[in-house]
Design a protein around this motif. Structure first.
Motif, PDB file in Angstrom:
ATOM      1  N   SER A 147       8.825  -1.789  -1.903  1.00  0.00           N
ATOM      2  CA  SER A 147       8.780  -0.441  -1.348  1.00  0.00           C
ATOM      3  C   SER A 147       9.078   0.553  -2.475  1.00  0.00           C
ATOM      4  O   SER A 147       9.867   0.247  -3.374  1.00  0.00           O
ATOM      5  CB  SER A 147       9.807  -0.283  -0.222  1.00  0.00           C
ATOM      6  OG  SER A 147      11.126  -0.434  -0.733  1.00  0.00           O
ATOM      7  N   PRO A 148       8.491   1.757  -2.444  1.00  0.00           N
ATOM      8  CA  PRO A 148       8.649   2.715  -3.561  1.00  0.00           C
ATOM      9  C   PRO A 148       9.876   3.603  -3.419  1.00  0.00           C
ATOM     10  O   PRO A 148       9.792   4.830  -3.506  1.00  0.00           O
ATOM     11  CB  PRO A 148       7.362   3.532  -3.469  1.00  0.00           C
ATOM     12  CG  PRO A 148       7.080   3.584  -2.009  1.00  0.00           C
ATOM     13  CD  PRO A 148       7.543   2.261  -1.425  1.00  0.00           C
ATOM     14  N   LYS A 196       0.805  -1.220   0.000  1.00  0.00           N
ATOM     15  CA  LYS A 196       0.000   0.000   0.000  1.00  0.00           C
ATOM     16  C   LYS A 196       0.843   1.278   0.000  1.00  0.00           C
ATOM     17  O   LYS A 196       0.322   2.369  -0.237  1.00  0.00           O
ATOM     18  CB  LYS A 196      -0.925   0.012   1.225  1.00  0.00           C
ATOM     19  CG  LYS A 196      -2.189  -0.817   1.058  1.00  0.00           C
ATOM     20  CD  LYS A 196      -3.156  -0.158   0.075  1.00  0.00           C
ATOM     21  CE  LYS A 196      -4.485  -0.880   0.027  1.00  0.00           C
ATOM     22  NZ  LYS A 196      -5.450  -0.216  -0.880  1.00  0.00           N
ATOM     23  N   SER A 197       2.129   1.146   0.242  1.00  0.00           N
ATOM     24  CA  SER A 197       2.991   2.329   0.235  1.00  0.00           C
ATOM     25  C   SER A 197       3.458   2.708  -1.175  1.00  0.00           C
ATOM     26  O   SER A 197       4.123   3.730  -1.348  1.00  0.00           O
ATOM     27  CB  SER A 197       4.216   2.091   1.110  1.00  0.00           C
ATOM     28  OG  SER A 197       5.023   1.052   0.577  1.00  0.00           O
ATOM     29  N   LEU A 198       3.127   1.882  -2.171  1.00  0.00           N
ATOM     30  CA  LEU A 198       3.559   2.177  -3.532  1.00  0.00           C
ATOM     31  C   LEU A 198       2.958   3.483  -4.037  1.00  0.00           C
ATOM     32  O   LEU A 198       1.848   3.868  -3.664  1.00  0.00           O
ATOM     33  CB  LEU A 198       3.169   1.038  -4.475  1.00  0.00           C
ATOM     34  CG  LEU A 198       3.887  -0.300  -4.301  1.00  0.00           C
ATOM     35  CD1 LEU A 198       3.387  -1.317  -5.317  1.00  0.00           C
ATOM     36  CD2 LEU A 198       5.392  -0.126  -4.415  1.00  0.00           C
ATOM     37  N   LYS A 199       3.693   4.153  -4.906  1.00  0.00           N
ATOM     38  CA  LYS A 199       3.245   5.384  -5.545  1.00  0.00           C
ATOM     39  C   LYS A 199       3.293   5.216  -7.061  1.00  0.00           C
ATOM     40  O   LYS A 199       3.813   4.226  -7.575  1.00  0.00           O
ATOM     41  CB  LYS A 199       4.150   6.554  -5.138  1.00  0.00           C
ATOM     42  CG  LYS A 199       4.272   6.779  -3.639  1.00  0.00           C
ATOM     43  CD  LYS A 199       5.287   7.890  -3.349  1.00  0.00           C
ATOM     44  CE  LYS A 199       5.468   8.106  -1.858  1.00  0.00           C
ATOM     45  NZ  LYS A 199       6.473   9.168  -1.578  1.00  0.00           N
ATOM     46  N   ASN A 235      10.427   6.765  -7.377  1.00  0.00           N
ATOM     47  CA  ASN A 235       9.309   5.944  -6.885  1.00  0.00           C
ATOM     48  C   ASN A 235       9.268   4.567  -7.537  1.00  0.00           C
ATOM     49  O   ASN A 235       8.192   3.969  -7.675  1.00  0.00           O
ATOM     50  CB  ASN A 235       7.956   6.642  -7.106  1.00  0.00           C
ATOM     51  CG  ASN A 235       7.894   8.013  -6.502  1.00  0.00           C
ATOM     52  OD1 ASN A 235       8.622   8.328  -5.559  1.00  0.00           O
ATOM     53  ND2 ASN A 235       7.018   8.857  -7.041  1.00  0.00           N
ATOM     54  N   ILE A 236      10.406   4.019  -7.949  1.00  0.00           N
ATOM     55  CA  ILE A 236      10.427   2.690  -8.550  1.00  0.00           C
ATOM     56  C   ILE A 236      10.215   1.640  -7.462  1.00  0.00           C
ATOM     57  O   ILE A 236      10.878   1.679  -6.418  1.00  0.00           O
ATOM     58  CB  ILE A 236      11.768   2.421  -9.259  1.00  0.00           C
ATOM     59  CG1 ILE A 236      12.007   3.453 -10.359  1.00  0.00           C
ATOM     60  CG2 ILE A 236      11.816   1.021  -9.838  1.00  0.00           C
ATOM     61  CD1 ILE A 236      13.383   3.347 -10.983  1.00  0.00           C
ATOM     62  N   PRO A 237       9.294   0.684  -7.655  1.00  0.00           N
ATOM     63  CA  PRO A 237       9.134  -0.392  -6.667  1.00  0.00           C
ATOM     64  C   PRO A 237      10.446  -1.169  -6.485  1.00  0.00           C
ATOM     65  O   PRO A 237      11.105  -1.538  -7.463  1.00  0.00           O
ATOM     66  CB  PRO A 237       8.048  -1.275  -7.291  1.00  0.00           C
ATOM     67  CG  PRO A 237       7.275  -0.351  -8.170  1.00  0.00           C
ATOM     68  CD  PRO A 237       8.280   0.611  -8.724  1.00  0.00           C
ATOM     69  N   PHE A 238      10.796  -1.391  -5.233  1.00  0.00           N
ATOM     70  CA  PHE A 238      12.061  -2.026  -4.883  1.00  0.00           C
ATOM     71  C   PHE A 238      11.773  -3.327  -4.139  1.00  0.00           C
ATOM     72  O   PHE A 238      11.006  -3.350  -3.175  1.00  0.00           O
ATOM     73  CB  PHE A 238      12.885  -1.082  -3.999  1.00  0.00           C
ATOM     74  CG  PHE A 238      14.271  -1.560  -3.701  1.00  0.00           C
ATOM     75  CD1 PHE A 238      15.274  -1.439  -4.645  1.00  0.00           C
ATOM     76  CD2 PHE A 238      14.571  -2.121  -2.468  1.00  0.00           C
ATOM     77  CE1 PHE A 238      16.567  -1.871  -4.366  1.00  0.00           C
ATOM     78  CE2 PHE A 238      15.856  -2.550  -2.171  1.00  0.00           C
ATOM     79  CZ  PHE A 238      16.856  -2.429  -3.135  1.00  0.00           C
TER      80      PHE A 238
END
Length: 792
Positions: free
Chosen positions: A599-600, A537-540, A572-575
Motif C-alpha cells: 500500500s502507498p 493498483k493503489s500504488l503512486k 507514498n512509499i510502498p508499505f
C-alpha cells in the motif's frame, strides 16, 4: 595464501632494479568551438601542473611531444573563450589523439583567463555533485576499479560490511532509489547478479577501462535525469583513439578482460571490452556458500557524420550464473544454503545518441532498449529429486524502450535546456512460490504488464557577469498509464531551484530545494494474486522533497573543503501489507523485492551533515576525507511514530588517498568506519513452525520489534601498491590490493536455525514445530588481490 600473493610481488620489486629506458610519447589533437564546430587558432594547450604545452596552428591542431606516460589533465585557453580544464586522460603506449571543445565567453573580450581548478562548478547541481576521475578509478584502495565501491569513499554513501555486495545506499535512502546513465543512455543496473527491484550485486558490470569520468549526484539531480530519489551516477566513456589502435589485457580481482581501443576509419572511433570472471574460485577460496560466474561485453562506436553532426552507438551486456556451493559444511553455510536460490540473469542495453551542433543550440536524440531476464530457483534442502521440494520457481522479463529529445541553448550568461521523453515498458512474470503469513500460502500466477511513460523537463541556468553568482531553475513532469493515480503530469510535477554565491574570496554558499519522483518497481506493479488480480493498483509515484545547503572553500586550485547539510522527506512509499515495514527498507539480499501486496502509505525522512576535504597535487597526491552524521527514519503513516530505517548507521567516515612515487610506483591506503546498522530480532514462535520454515528455509523477523537492536560499529583498513613498466610500445602493470588488512571482525546477530528435528511429530501438521538452534555469525577477513595489466 598470503605467500602466493606476496611472492610474485617480490619478483616485481626485483625487476625495478633492472635498467629500462622509458618511452616518450605525444599528445596531439585539435581545439574547436563547441557550438560552431570550427577550429580555434592560436589556442594555448598545456599539461596541467607542468610546463609542457603547445599552441594550435591555423587549423586548430596541436602536438605536445616528449611526454612521459601517465594520467594527465589538459588546460586550454583562447581569447574570447572560457578556459577549459579537461577530465583526466591516460597516456600509456600510443600517441593520444583528442578533440577539445571550448565555449565562447561573454565576459572575456580582450584577455585570456588562465585560472582553472580541478573542482568544477555546476549551476544546476552546486551541492551534492562529486566528479570521479581516472586516478581514483584506477588506484583506489579496496575498490578493485569497481565504481560502486569507489563511491563509498564519498560523503553520504553507506555500505554493508557484512557480505560481498555493492548495494548503493545514499543519504539514508534505500538501494532501489538510484539511477545510472552511460553517455546519456539510461542503464537498469551497474552490477552483476542484481537484486531485481533494487540496485545491488557482488561486482560491477561496467569495465573501468572504458570510463573517462563519473558524475556522482547525491542531491540536486539534473532535470534531464529522472526517476531517482537518492543518487544519479552519470558515466562518461572515453572516445577511441583516432591515431592508433591498442589492446589491453587485465587480470583483476574477479575477472580476466580484454579491451581494444582505436579507430575504424578517419571518422569513426571504437571501444570494445570483453570480460570473463573467475569469481567462483575466489568465493570458493573464501569459503562462501554461493559461487557466481559472469561474462560481460561493452562497446562504443562514435562517428562524425559531418562537421555539425555525430552519432554514438553503445552496447552493454551481462550473463550471470550463480550456483550453490553445496559441498560446504558447517552451520553458517547450512543456514545460507537453506534459503539462497540459484540465480540466472541475462541483461543488455543498446543505445544510440545523435547530436546536432547548430551554433548556440545543440540538439540531442537518445534512443535505447534495455532487457533483463531473471530466473530464481529453490528446492527445500536443495534436494531436486522431487518436485514436492520446490519452494520457488521465479522467471521474469523486463524490457524498456526509451526515446529522449532535448535542446540545449547558450545565450551567454543564460543557458536553457528543454526536452521530453517517451518510454514503453514491458514486464512479464511467471511465479511459483511457497510462503507463510498466518498460514501456508502458495503463489502461482502469470502476469504481463505493458506500460507507456511520458515526461518533459526544462532548466534555465544563469551566471552573473562577474561569475560570483549562479542560479538554476528547473522543472520536470512524469506520468504513465498504469493507473488513474499516475497518468497526470500535473500530479508528478517536480520543480527545483539551485543557488550559489561567492561570499568572500574562495568561499561559496550554495543550496538546492527540489521535489523528485520515482516509479515503483515493476515487480511491485505487476504483482498478482492466484486469481489474476493486480494487488497493487493503489500504488503512486514515490515522492521525496529534498533540501540541501553548504559552504565550500577552495584553496590554491588543488584543495577543497566543504560542509553540506541535507533533509529528505518521503511520501507514498510502498508499505508491505504482510511484514508491516516500508519496501524501501529491503533490497540488500540476492533475489527479488517488491513482489508482494503493498500500500502507498509509508513516509520517511533522512537528514544529516556531510564534511568533506579533497587535496590533489598533480602527478603526486590524491587525498580525500569524508564524514557523514545522519539519521534515517520511516513510519507507517501520518499518525504513526517514526522508527529508524535499516540504513540508519548514524555515522560514516572515510580517509584515504594515493601517493605517486618515482619510477611509476604508487601506494594507497584507506581507513573506513561505519556505525552499526539496526536490525530486527527473530520471531521464534513463527519461525519454529514446520510449515513456516519449509516455506522459505529461513527464520521470520518479529516486526513488532522492528529495528529495535543494533550491530556494533565497524572499522577496516585497505592498502594498495601499484608498479607500472613502460618498455618501448608496451605497458606492464602490477598491483596488490589488501582489503581489511586489519582482519577486523563484525559480529552479527545470532541466526535462528532449524535442526530439522520435529519436537511434536504427533501434533497436527499446522502445529508441528522444529527444534531450533542459534548459530553465531561473525564476518570479516583479509581479502588479497594481485592484478596484472598488459597493453600494447
Amino acid at each position: 595464501m598470503m605467500k602466493r600473493i606476496i611472492l610474485p610481488f617480490l619478483i616485481i620489486i626485483c625487476l625495478t632494479f633492472t635498467a629500462v629506458a622509458q618511452q616518450k610519447l605525444s599528445i596531439k589533437g585539435s581545439v574547436i568551438d563547441r557550438g560552431k564546430r570550427e577550429p580555434i587558432s592560436f589556442a594555448n594547450v598545456g599539461i596541467y601542473g607542468t610546463s609542457q604545452g603547445a599552441m594550435t596552428d591555423s587549423l586548430g591542431n596541436f602536438t605536445i611531444e616528449n611526454v612521459s606516460p601517465g594520467i594527465y589533465r589538459l588546460q586550454v585557453s583562447a581569447v574570447g573563450y572560457n578556459t577549459l580544464l579537461t577530465p583526466e586522460y591516460i597516456l600509456s603506449t600510443k600517441t593520444l589523439s583528442i578533440t577539445l571543445e571550448l565555449e565562447e565567453s561573454v565576459t572575456q573580450l580582450g584577455e585570456v583567463s588562465i585560472t582553472a581548478s580541478v573542482f568544477r562548478r555546476n549551476p544546476e547541481s552546486p551541492v551534492g555533485l562529486r566528479l570521479i576521475g581516472l586516478q581514483e578509478i584506477e588506484k583506489s584502495p579496496g575498490a578493485n576499479r569497481d565504481i560502486s565501491r569507489i563511491v563509498q569513499n564519498y560523503a553520504g554513501v553507506g555500505y554493508s560490511p557484512v557480505g560481498y555486495r555493492n548495494d548503493l545506499v545514499v543519504r539514508g535512502g534505500g538501494p532501489s532509489e538510484n539511477r545510472f546513465f552511460l553517455d546519456g543512455v539510461e542503464i537498469p543496473n551497474i552490477n552483476h547478479f542484481s537484486t531485481q527491484g533494487a540496485s545491488g550485486g557482488p561486482v560491477g558490470i561496467i569495465n573501468a577501462d572504458l570510463i573517462r569520468e563519473v558524475g556522482f549526484y547525491t542531491g540536486a539531480f539534473p532535470a534531464s535525469r529522472g526517476n531517482a530519489l537518492s543518487s544519479v551516477l552519470d558515466f562518461k566513456l572515453r572516445d577511441g583513439n583516432m591515431e592508433k589502435n591498442s589492446l589491453k589485457a587485465t587480470l583483476g580481482a574477479s575477472e580476466f578482460s580484454l579491451t581494444s581501443n582505436g579507430h575504424l576509419n578517419s571518422k569513426s572511433s571504437y571501444l570494445l571490452s570483453v570480460r570473463q570472471s573467475y569469481l567462483q574460485f575466489l568465493f570458493k577460496m573464501l569459503g562462501l556458500p554461493f559461487l557466481p560466474t559472469y561474462t560481460d561485453a561493452q562497446f562504443k562506436v562514435k562517428t562524425r557524420l559531418s562537421q555539425r553532426n555525430e552519432i554514438t552507438f553503445l552496447g552493454l551486456t551481462g550473463i550471470d550464473n550463480m550456483k550453490l556451493n553445496t559441498s560446504l559444511t558447517g552451520e553458517k553455510a547450512e543456514y545460507i544454503l537453506s534459503y539462497l536460490p540459484t540465480i540466472k540473469q541475462e541483461t543488455f542495453t543498446l543505445g544510440a545518441v545523435y547530436k546536432h551542433y547548430a551554433g548556440a543550440h545543440i540538439q540531442t536524440v537518445v534512443a535505447s532498449h534495455s532487457y533483463l531476464n531473471n530466473h530464481n530457483l529453490k528446492y527445500r534442502g536443495n534436494d531436486e529429486s522431487s518436485e514436492d521440494n520446490l519452494t520457488l520457481k521465479y522467471g521474469s522479463l523486463e524490457q524498456e524502450t526509451k526515446l529522449r529529445v532535448e535542446n540545449a541553448s547558450n545565450f551567454g550568461i543564460a543557458k536553457v535546456n528543454l526536452g521530453a521523453n517517451l518510454d514503453y515498458s514491458q514486464y512479464s512474470n511467471n511465479t511459483f512460490q511457497r510462503a507463510y503469513t498466518n498460514q501456508s500460502v502458495t503463489y502461482n500466477y502469470h502476469t504481463y504488464l505493458g506500460m507507456v511513460r511520458w515526461g518533459f523537463f526544462g532548466t534555465i541556468n544563469y551566471e552573473s557577469p562577474d561569475e560570483r553568482m549562479t542560479v538554476s531553475l528547473g522543472v520536470r513532469g512524469d506520468a504513465c498509464n498504469y493507473s488513474q493515480l499516475m497518468n497526470k503530469l500535473s500530479e508528478q510535477l517536480s520543480p527545483r531551484l539551485s543557488l550559489s554565491y561567492q561570499l568572500y574570496g574562495d568561499i561559496y554558499l550554495s543550496g538546492n530545494v527540489g521535489r523528485y519522483y520515482q516509479l515503483p518497481a515493476f515487480t511491485a506493479m505487476g504483482f498478482k494474486d492466484n486469481n489474476g488480480n493486480y494487488l497493487n493498483k493503489s500504488l503512486k509515484y514515490i515522492m521525496v522533497d529534498q533540501y540541501s545547503a553548504g559552504l565550500s572553500y577552495k584553496h590554491s586550485e588543488n584543495l577543497q573543503i566543504s560542509a553540506e547539510g541535507f533533509y529528505k522527506r518521503y511520501n507514498n512509499i510502498p508499505f508491505s501489507v504482510t511484514d508491516k515495514i516500508p519496501l524501501a527498507d529491503k533490497g540488500t539480499d540476492y533475489g527479488v523485492i517488491g513482489n508482494e501486496a503493498l500500500s502507498p502509505t509509508a513516509q520517511g525522512r533522512s537528514y544529516g551533515l556531510e564534511l568533506m576535504a579533497k587535496w590533489i597535487i598533480v602527478k603526486k597526491l590524491n587525498l580525500s576525507s569524508a564524514l557523514t552524521i545522519f539519521k534515517s527514519e520511516y513510519r507507517e503513516g501520518e499518525s504513526s511514530p517514526y522508527i529508524v530505517s535499516s540504513w540508519d548507521n548514524r555515522y560514516i567516515f572515510n580517509l584515504g588517498g594515493t601517493y605517486n612515487f618515482a619510477n611509476n610506483w604508487s601506494f594507497g591506503t584507506k581507513i573506513s568506519s561505519i556505525g552499526g546498522a539496526p536490525f530486527t530480532p527473530y520471531d521464534v514462535n513463527k519461525s519454529s513452525l514446520v510449515t513456516a520454515w519449509n516455506a522459505q528455509g529461513r527464520p521470520y523477523y518479529d516486526y513488532t520489534r522492528y529495528n529495535s537492536e543494533r550491530l556494533d560499529n565497524f572499522t577496516r583498513i585497505d592498502i594498495r601498491v601499484d608498479k607500472t613498466f613502460y618498455v618501448k610500445k608496451y605497458m606492464l602493470g602490477f598491483y596488490i590490493d589488501l582489503q581489511n588488512i586489519t582482519n577486523s571482525k563484525i559480529k552479527q546477530a545470532d541466526v535462528l536455525m532449524s535442526t530439522g528435528v520435529i519436537e511434536n511429530p504427533s501434533a497436527p501438521v499446522n502445529e508441528q514445530r522444529y527444534k531450533m538452534k542459534y548459530i553465531k555469525q561473525e564476518s570479516g577477513t583479509v581479502v588479497p588481490t594481485l592484478g596484472i595489466t598488459f597493453e600494447f
